[in-house]
Design an enzyme around this catalytic site. Structure first.
Site, PDB file in Angstrom:
ATOM      1  N   SER A 285       0.830  -1.204   0.000  1.00 59.74           N
ATOM      2  CA  SER A 285       0.000   0.000   0.000  1.00 59.74           C
ATOM      3  C   SER A 285       0.870   1.261   0.000  1.00 59.74           C
ATOM      4  O   SER A 285       1.676   1.457  -0.904  1.00 59.74           O
ATOM      5  CB  SER A 285      -0.952  -0.040   1.196  1.00 59.74           C
ATOM      6  OG  SER A 285      -1.940   0.955   1.089  1.00 59.74           O
ATOM      7  N   GLU A 384      -9.867  -4.350  -5.866  1.00 57.44           N
ATOM      8  CA  GLU A 384      -9.435  -3.236  -5.026  1.00 57.44           C
ATOM      9  C   GLU A 384      -9.514  -1.913  -5.770  1.00 57.44           C
ATOM     10  O   GLU A 384      -9.424  -1.863  -7.004  1.00 57.44           O
ATOM     11  CB  GLU A 384      -8.034  -3.465  -4.486  1.00 57.44           C
ATOM     12  CG  GLU A 384      -6.920  -3.533  -5.502  1.00 57.44           C
ATOM     13  CD  GLU A 384      -5.561  -3.624  -4.816  1.00 57.44           C
ATOM     14  OE1 GLU A 384      -5.179  -2.635  -4.146  1.00 57.44           O
ATOM     15  OE2 GLU A 384      -4.900  -4.669  -4.916  1.00 57.44           O
ATOM     16  N   HIS A 414      -7.561  -5.291  -1.375  1.00 55.63           N
ATOM     17  CA  HIS A 414      -6.312  -4.589  -1.106  1.00 55.63           C
ATOM     18  C   HIS A 414      -5.459  -5.375  -0.104  1.00 55.63           C
ATOM     19  O   HIS A 414      -5.925  -5.757   0.966  1.00 55.63           O
ATOM     20  CB  HIS A 414      -6.641  -3.194  -0.561  1.00 55.63           C
ATOM     21  CG  HIS A 414      -5.456  -2.312  -0.370  1.00 55.63           C
ATOM     22  ND1 HIS A 414      -4.668  -1.886  -1.408  1.00 55.63           N
ATOM     23  CD2 HIS A 414      -4.917  -1.775   0.763  1.00 55.63           C
ATOM     24  CE1 HIS A 414      -3.709  -1.107  -0.942  1.00 55.63           C
ATOM     25  NE2 HIS A 414      -3.826  -1.039   0.375  1.00 55.63           N
TER      26      HIS A 414
END
Length: 624
Positions: A285, A384, A414
């Protein structure tokens, strides 16, 4: 037919056939990211947002909390009922994913009810989940030295006087740790040091070091909270992993986080003497974006680049410009940031410099140029909200000549690698193993070196001390100290099944043993590892679920919401399909410059399942 009608009524357009539209080509989309300083027309971020004074709880706002709780509970109940009556929102989801996504959906609309401290406490709940087993963790604190950094970090570096401290932790799989202990004992023998009699074959297989940068939208999480990722990453790749705790927003704004990551990188290469070509930068991320920013900074300022990069769902476009922010909002666990500045991750990260840095390549790497970067393994899910920007990132890097292997997993959300009840998490870590242990050495610019005695001595001092902790086979963490850990390891008798799972024919698992694993088709008496990783047999995984302590405790967390048995909640391996640039005839262009750019459309991105064909590394694919 009646059941399908109800399902369509329940989920609306989300389950209908995709609308066929004339979407812009990838080349046209990438033009929006060629000019740092200019926002794409589809940007969802307001450049005028300013940092707020913070959260203030008022007495008359107390009624909003039970309303929020009722809203979440009712939404969760409806989703659970819909899951059992009409099926999950995504066809391969189990009840766990339905519950998790239901709790996270649209939560940003209620951001006014929390402050940054409350959000961090909620995020820390993830630390209560049982950890992957059989690893040693050593917390480390080190001083940030002045290193005469150049470029955007020159001013920040000039302020360092050696007093500020950063923390992190080493994560080493138990089997690797035991092998290293044997090597350390040989180093301590003077005769061996003088004669340089070293088992180079053994050292070559354990000379990789991974610098891991955690995610958390720049304002939450920590290295310890991401052990669900770092422990299996170390075990699968047979590499030592160092996860850094960089400073978080809003207390520290850009480029402070990048400064911490760069300082950590140079501590590994300069202080601990790890050759840069032996290093792999990894992150999830926001941490994946920081990893890319690290690569761009090193290249731009003439520093030696690491050997490769592994990126889990990197957040590379802070302008939120891609369409998947809307199309996947109903499926992903990431809430779309609200319209105001309160708890907006981009505003907290960039602070008063939002307008100046929103499209800076070190903040939004999708706006950067990727020429000269090392090989990358990029993994994401097609459910995602970051999906489109990750695919664009892979195209842009590949067109710049970077060796890119992008893997998209069907119905995955995600950073799905952090959910051990998903079989695709195992598949993803198997790909990391294949990339680090077999592919990377053949495609990186410089071959990784065998670590010399001095480097091993430095790493031993950093990893073996009284802070070392053992994550046992049942996922429980103990803090025993160095001497007791040595004695405990000396008493342990290696589990035969655990040894088999690291053998050439069988990939490693997250638990101690998988007794029902079948040999892979590639295994043979030759003793060589298979060139293509294989996923454990689904029936074996299901049979073993009931006897695995970590999985059993993971599933018990959802027992209040569902009566599903362990086998019902497990997922079958997700099929990863090949993705080619032209349609409908599959092609494998040997060079990005030989492909027909005009044939690339956004509709091809939307349904991509696996990346192939852009570069030599990307052309080696496998179907699970």
């Amino acid at each position: 037919m009646f059941r399908d009608s109800l399902r369509l009524l329940n989920y609306g357009a989300n389950t209908g056939s995709p609308e066929v539209t004339n979407k812009p080509s990838i080349v046209n989309l990438l033009r929006d990211y060629d000019c740092p300083g200019v926002l794409p027309a589809s940007a969802r971020i307001d450049r005028s947002l300013k940092v707020t004074n913070g959260f203030t709880m008022k007495v008359w706002d107390a009624w909003k909390y039970p309303v929020f709780a009722f809203n979440r509970a009712s939404s969760l109940a409806l989703d659970v009922i819909s899951h059992h009556v009409w099926g999950p929102r995504r066809k391969s989801w189990g009840i766990e994913m339905t519950i998790i996504t239901s709790l996270m959906r649209d939560v940003s609309r209620h951001s006014a009810l929390a402050d940054i401290a409350m959000v961090r406490r909620v995020m820390d709940i993830g630390g209560l989940v049982p950890l992957p087993s059989d690893a040693l963790v050593t917390p480390v604190t080190f001083r940030v030295s002045k290193r005469n950094l150049r470029g955007i970090l020159e001013a920040s570096d000039a302020m360092e006087g050696g007093a500020r401290e950063l923390s992190g932790e080493w994560i080493i799989g138990k089997k690797l740790w035991q092998s290293l202990q044997s090597d350390y004992k040989s180093i301590r023998q003077p005769a061996i040091i003088n004669q340089e009699k070293i088992d180079y074959d053994l050292r070559k297989g354990q000379s990789r070091v991974i610098l891991y940068i955690h995610g958390g939208a720049y304002y939450s999480s920590s290295a310890a909270a991401q052990r669900m990722l770092t422990i299996p990453l170390s075990k699968y790749t047979n590499a030592r992993v160092f996860a850094v705790d960089y400073r978080l927003a809003p207390e520290t704004v850009f480029p402070g986080q990048l400064h911490d990551v760069v300082s950590t990188y140079f501590r590994l290469t300069d202080d601990l003497r790890v050759p840069p070509e032996n290093l792999v930068v990894a992150g999830d991320s926001a941490g994946g974006a920081l990893g890319l920013a690290l690569l761009l900074y090193l290249r731009d300022n003439g520093y030696t680049l690491p050997g490769g990069a592994i990126l889990f769902s990197p957040w590379v476009d802070l302008t939120l410009s891609c369409e998947s922010w809307d199309t996947n909002a109903g499926y992903d666990i990431i809430p779309t940031p609200g319209p105001n500045a309160h708890l907006h991750p981009v505003v907290m990260y960039l602070g008063e410099g939002l307008e100046q840095y929103i499209t800076h390549p070190y903040a939004s790497p999708l706006f950067g140029k990727f020429d000269g970067l090392p090989p990358m393994l990029i993994q994401c899910g097609d459910a995602e909200v970051l999906y489109d920007e990750i695919v664009l990132l892979s195209h842009k890097a590949s067109l710049a000549g970077v060796q890119v292997q992008l893997e998209t997993y069907e119905d995955a959300v995600h950073v799905f690698q952090a959910f051990p009840f998903l079989n695709v998490a195992t598949t993803a870590f198997l790909s990391c193993r294949e990339f680090v242990r077999h592919k990377l050495a053949h495609i990186q610019r410089r071959m990784p070196q065998v670590l010399d005695n001095f480097t091993e001595y430095c790493l031993e001092n950093d990893t073996d001390n009284d802070n070392v902790r053992v994550v046992r086979g049942d996922g429980v963490e103990t803090n025993s100290g160095w001497q007791e850990v040595q004695e405990q390891m000396a008493r342990e008798v290696d589990d035969a099944c655990y040894g088999e799972q690291l053998s050439p024919g069988v990939p490693p698992s997250w638990g101690r043993s998988w007794p029902d694993l079948a040999p892979t088709p590639n295994s043979s008496d030759s003793g060589l590892e298979p060139a293509t990783p294989c996923v454990p047999d689904a029936s074996g995984v299901l049979r073993h679920a009931a006897s695995s302590p970590a999985l059993r405790r993971m599933q018990s967390a959802f027992s209040a919401f569902s009566d599903s048995s362990a086998p019902q909640s497990m997922q079958l391996p997700t099929r990863r399909k090949k993705f080619t640039l032209s349609s409908p005839t599959p092609t494998h262009p040997s060079s990005p410059y030989k492909s027909s750019h005009s044939s690339i459309s956004l509709s091809n991105i939307t349904f991509a399942k696996s990346w192939t064909g852009m570069t030599p590394v990307a052309s080696t694919t496998y179907v699970v």
